[in-house]
Design a protein around this motif. Sequence first.
Motif, PDB file in Angstrom:
ATOM      1  N   ARG A  67       0.819  -1.224   0.000  1.00 42.99           N
ATOM      2  CA  ARG A  67       0.000   0.000   0.000  1.00 42.99           C
ATOM      3  C   ARG A  67       0.849   1.269   0.000  1.00 42.99           C
ATOM      4  O   ARG A  67       0.365   2.326  -0.403  1.00 42.99           O
ATOM      5  CB  ARG A  67      -0.923   0.018   1.216  1.00 42.99           C
ATOM      6  CG  ARG A  67      -2.040  -0.988   1.156  1.00 42.99           C
ATOM      7  CD  ARG A  67      -2.810  -0.948   2.467  1.00 42.99           C
ATOM      8  NE  ARG A  67      -4.006  -1.728   2.402  1.00 42.99           N
ATOM      9  CZ  ARG A  67      -5.213  -1.267   2.701  1.00 42.99           C
ATOM     10  NH1 ARG A  67      -5.372  -0.023   3.093  1.00 42.99           N
ATOM     11  NH2 ARG A  67      -6.264  -2.042   2.608  1.00 42.99           N
ATOM     12  N   LEU A  68       2.083   1.168   0.462  1.00 44.52           N
ATOM     13  CA  LEU A  68       2.940   2.346   0.588  1.00 44.52           C
ATOM     14  C   LEU A  68       4.037   2.421  -0.480  1.00 44.52           C
ATOM     15  O   LEU A  68       4.763   3.412  -0.553  1.00 44.52           O
ATOM     16  CB  LEU A  68       3.584   2.366   1.978  1.00 44.52           C
ATOM     17  CG  LEU A  68       2.607   2.430   3.146  1.00 44.52           C
ATOM     18  CD1 LEU A  68       3.340   2.277   4.466  1.00 44.52           C
ATOM     19  CD2 LEU A  68       1.799   3.714   3.110  1.00 44.52           C
ATOM     20  N   ALA A  69       4.148   1.410  -1.303  1.00 46.80           N
ATOM     21  CA  ALA A  69       5.243   1.336  -2.280  1.00 46.80           C
ATOM     22  C   ALA A  69       5.279   2.532  -3.232  1.00 46.80           C
ATOM     23  O   ALA A  69       6.352   2.905  -3.718  1.00 46.80           O
ATOM     24  CB  ALA A  69       5.153   0.034  -3.073  1.00 46.80           C
ATOM     25  N   HIS A  70       4.155   3.163  -3.478  1.00 46.81           N
ATOM     26  CA  HIS A  70       4.097   4.285  -4.419  1.00 46.81           C
ATOM     27  C   HIS A  70       4.628   5.597  -3.827  1.00 46.81           C
ATOM     28  O   HIS A  70       4.820   6.562  -4.556  1.00 46.81           O
ATOM     29  CB  HIS A  70       2.651   4.489  -4.893  1.00 46.81           C
ATOM     30  CG  HIS A  70       1.737   4.993  -3.823  1.00 46.81           C
ATOM     31  ND1 HIS A  70       1.226   4.164  -2.841  1.00 46.81           N
ATOM     32  CD2 HIS A  70       1.258   6.232  -3.580  1.00 46.81           C
ATOM     33  CE1 HIS A  70       0.459   4.885  -2.031  1.00 46.81           C
ATOM     34  NE2 HIS A  70       0.466   6.143  -2.456  1.00 46.81           N
ATOM     35  N   LEU A  71       4.896   5.631  -2.536  1.00 43.77           N
ATOM     36  CA  LEU A  71       5.364   6.863  -1.891  1.00 43.77           C
ATOM     37  C   LEU A  71       6.886   6.959  -2.007  1.00 43.77           C
ATOM     38  O   LEU A  71       7.626   6.271  -1.310  1.00 43.77           O
ATOM     39  CB  LEU A  71       4.925   6.894  -0.424  1.00 43.77           C
ATOM     40  CG  LEU A  71       3.410   6.868  -0.196  1.00 43.77           C
ATOM     41  CD1 LEU A  71       3.086   6.766   1.295  1.00 43.77           C
ATOM     42  CD2 LEU A  71       2.758   8.099  -0.809  1.00 43.77           C
ATOM     43  N   ASP A  72       7.341   7.829  -2.890  1.00 44.38           N
ATOM     44  CA  ASP A  72       8.768   7.940  -3.191  1.00 44.38           C
ATOM     45  C   ASP A  72       9.606   8.431  -2.015  1.00 44.38           C
ATOM     46  O   ASP A  72      10.816   8.207  -1.980  1.00 44.38           O
ATOM     47  CB  ASP A  72       8.987   8.870  -4.383  1.00 44.38           C
ATOM     48  CG  ASP A  72       8.434   8.294  -5.673  1.00 44.38           C
ATOM     49  OD1 ASP A  72       8.386   7.052  -5.805  1.00 44.38           O
ATOM     50  OD2 ASP A  72       8.044   9.092  -6.550  1.00 44.38           O
ATOM     51  N   GLU A  73       8.999   9.098  -1.062  1.00 43.32           N
ATOM     52  CA  GLU A  73       9.749   9.606   0.087  1.00 43.32           C
ATOM     53  C   GLU A  73      10.227   8.486   1.006  1.00 43.32           C
ATOM     54  O   GLU A  73      11.125   8.687   1.812  1.00 43.32           O
ATOM     55  CB  GLU A  73       8.874  10.571   0.919  1.00 43.32           C
ATOM     56  CG  GLU A  73       8.429  11.811   0.183  1.00 43.32           C
ATOM     57  CD  GLU A  73       7.084  11.640  -0.531  1.00 43.32           C
ATOM     58  OE1 GLU A  73       6.466  12.664  -0.858  1.00 43.32           O
ATOM     59  OE2 GLU A  73       6.646  10.491  -0.759  1.00 43.32           O
ATOM     60  N   ILE A  74       9.622   7.301   0.881  1.00 44.25           N
ATOM     61  CA  ILE A  74      10.017   6.170   1.716  1.00 44.25           C
ATOM     62  C   ILE A  74      11.246   5.516   1.098  1.00 44.25           C
ATOM     63  O   ILE A  74      11.184   4.942   0.020  1.00 44.25           O
ATOM     64  CB  ILE A  74       8.866   5.152   1.869  1.00 44.25           C
ATOM     65  CG1 ILE A  74       7.654   5.808   2.525  1.00 44.25           C
ATOM     66  CG2 ILE A  74       9.339   3.943   2.682  1.00 44.25           C
ATOM     67  CD1 ILE A  74       6.419   4.918   2.593  1.00 44.25           C
ATOM     68  N   GLU A  75      12.354   5.614   1.811  1.00 44.45           N
ATOM     69  CA  GLU A  75      13.619   5.054   1.336  1.00 44.45           C
ATOM     70  C   GLU A  75      13.742   3.580   1.682  1.00 44.45           C
ATOM     71  O   GLU A  75      14.348   2.807   0.944  1.00 44.45           O
ATOM     72  CB  GLU A  75      14.772   5.841   1.960  1.00 44.45           C
ATOM     73  CG  GLU A  75      16.138   5.408   1.501  1.00 44.45           C
ATOM     74  CD  GLU A  75      17.225   6.283   2.077  1.00 44.45           C
ATOM     75  OE1 GLU A  75      18.106   5.738   2.774  1.00 44.45           O
ATOM     76  OE2 GLU A  75      17.203   7.501   1.835  1.00 44.45           O
TER      77      GLU A  75
END
Length: 146
Positions: free
Chosen positions: A83-91
Motif C-alpha cells: 500500500r505504501l510502495a508508491h510513496l517515493d519519500e520512503i527510502e
Amino acid sequence: MEDTDRQILLLLARDGRMSFTDLAKETGLSVSAVHQRVRRLEKRGAIKGFSAQLDPEQIGLPLTAFISIKPIDPAAPDDAPERLAHLDEIEACHSVAGEENYILKVRVSKPSDLEELLQRIRSAANVNTRTTIVLSTPYEGRPPKL
C-alpha cells in the motif's frame, strides 16, 4: 563462501566503483579471475547491484525520519508495504518485531512535507504512526563485517 569472495565483497562494499584491475591487485588474483568471481557473486545474489550514494542535503532532502507503523485494525491484512510502495519519500521499509509492524525510513525537504507524508501514510495503509526525527547521522551504510 570462500575468503577471497568475502574479500571481494568487502572491497566492493567500500568502493562499488573499484576496477577489476584494483580488485585483482588487492586479492592477488588475475583480472579475469576477479571478473568471473564478481559475475558469479552477482548471479548468486550476493551482489544485488551497484548504485551511487547521494548526499540527501545536496539533493534537497535534509530531513530524515523513522516512522513506525501499526495497523488500526489488527485483523486487517498485512499489506502495508504494498500500500505504501508508491510513496517515493520512503527510502526503506523494515518488518520488525515488537509493538509496531514496520519501520519506514523517509527523507523529505521540510517539516511540513513530513506532516503531509504522515497523513498520506495513515490514509493509504490505515495505520497509526509514531515518528522519530533524525538530528544527525554520524555514520550510515557501513559495509558488513564478512
